[in-house]
Design an enzyme around this catalytic site. Structure first.
Site, mmCIF file in Angstrom:
data_model
loop_
_atom_site.group_PDB
_atom_site.id
_atom_site.type_symbol
_atom_site.label_atom_id
_atom_site.label_comp_id
_atom_site.label_asym_id
_atom_site.label_seq_id
_atom_site.Cartn_x
_atom_site.Cartn_y
_atom_site.Cartn_z
ATOM 1 C CE LYS A 7 -13.628 -7.204 -48.937
ATOM 2 N NZ LYS A 7 -14.191 -7.024 -47.411
ATOM 3 C CB SER B 196 -8.784 -0.926 -48.147
ATOM 4 O OG SER B 196 -8.216 -2.192 -47.563
ATOM 5 C CE LYS C 153 -13.929 -10.738 -46.312
ATOM 6 N NZ LYS C 153 -14.991 -10.230 -45.158
ATOM 7 C CD GLU D 172 -17.210 -20.654 -49.897
ATOM 8 O OE1 GLU D 172 -18.340 -20.476 -49.379
ATOM 9 O OE2 GLU D 172 -16.437 -21.153 -49.094
ATOM 10 C CB CYS E 232 -19.236 -8.596 -40.819
ATOM 11 S SG CYS E 232 -17.627 -9.888 -40.461
#
Length: 332
Positions: A255, A281, A201, A240, A122
């Protein structure tokens, strides 16, 4: 005979000796991948919003990699951390031959050839605006130029493969990114390198601590224009994943993880490829904070959440708890 005596008794299968034999879900360290934040030099820095997680200097990386190997983890995935002065509009640090992640890959593969090394593919950690692609000005304000970004993502993946990455993992959520990367890898002589696609995502509130750790928060706007809407139906996730499957992804990922167990379960069995989940996270931070406060038995809560992901269909799980979870599994 009482009603209870006549009933089927599920408790018969819950004795201490029988429970492990009939358990439907197994979890071992080999299912876990440890995310690592890598910086240039200095000492390890603990991430304030993620107690126990550090930004590791390059020199310290082999020690952490050796811990992962000894723990029996499935591998590690690398994220670069750059000082603000080193960032630019096109995120050149992402695909530089001597970029921080490229150097980290080479170091780990030289020192620990038996360690599986994945590379996040990324631009957000390397751009001065914090977005995942090339930013343009339009009539309605800024936008991320999808097709211009594809070329840079392909360059990034190729440079990571050249450095020795075992797996590249595109996470920018640009349409066509898997195809662009697959073609670049094949042309470059890396047809053997698999792609773990962040296929599903979401534009999630659970990424906050990561952006703190990687210094990748957008300087303006948000990423809702290219990451998925949490309110969208399963059709969006299936679409997707289907597109990335057709474009050549070898592994597919959802995610965040726990907030999207329904999505994970829906994808399982629909694709003839391994399915991964990223315990992000914010998920880590919530469990860690509750554990530190004594509000939860941290070890039990973490293992319960990881078992839930396995039950929903995750073959592999990216989690900041990987090393601790491996220890808790050994002690269980």
């Amino acid at each position: 005979m009482s009603i209870v005596e006549a009933m089927d008794r599920p408790r018969r299968l819950r004795s201490p000796l029988l429970r492990p034999l009939v358990a439907g879900v197994d979890l071992s360290p080999r299912h876990l991948v440890l995310p690592l934040f890598v910086k240039e030099g200095g000492e390890p820095e603990e991430v304030p919003s993620m107690p126990g997680v550090f930004r590791h200097p390059l020199k310290a990386l082999p020690r952490v990699g050796e811990e992962a190997l000894k723990a029996g983890l499935g591998g590690v995935i690398l994220f670069g951390v750059l000082p603000e002065a080193a960032k630019d509009p096109l995120g050149q640090g992402a695909y530089a031959e001597e970029g921080i992640v490229q150097r980290a890959i080479r170091l780990l593969k030289e020192e620990l050839p038996g360690l599986l090394v994945m590379a996040d593919t990324c631009l957000c950690e390397y751009t001065d605006h914090g977005h995942c692609g090339v930013v343009r000005e339009g009539p309605s304000g800024f936008y991320v130029d999808n097709d211009a970004t594809l070329e840079l993502l392909a360059k990034t993946a190729l440079s990571q493969a050249q450095a020795g990455a075992d797996v590249v993992a595109p996470s920018a959520m640009m349409d066509g990114q898997v195809r662009a990367i697959r073609e670049a890898l094949d042309r470059g002589g890396f047809a053997h390198v698999p792609i773990l696609s962040y296929a599903v995502k979401y534009a999630s509130a659970f990424y906050g601590p990561f952006r703190d750790a990687a210094g990748s928060a957008p300087r303006f706007g948000d990423r809702a224009g290219y990451q998925m809407d949490p309110r969208a139906g399963l059709w969006d996730a299936l679409r997707e994943a289907h597109l990335d499957d057709l474009e050549g992804a070898d592994l597919l990922m959802v995610k965040p993880a726990l907030p999207y167990l329904d999505v994970l379960a829906a994808l399982k069995g629909r694709f003839a490829k391994p399915l991964f989940a990223y315990q992000v996270s914010g998920e880590y931070a919530m469990l860690k904070a509750a554990g530190l406060k004594g509000w939860l038995d941290e070890g039990r809560a973490v293992l319960e959440s990881l078992h839930a992901l396995r039950r929903a269909g995750a073959q592999g799980i990216l989690t900041y708890y990987a090393l601790e979870a491996a220890r808790w599994l050994r002690e269980a």
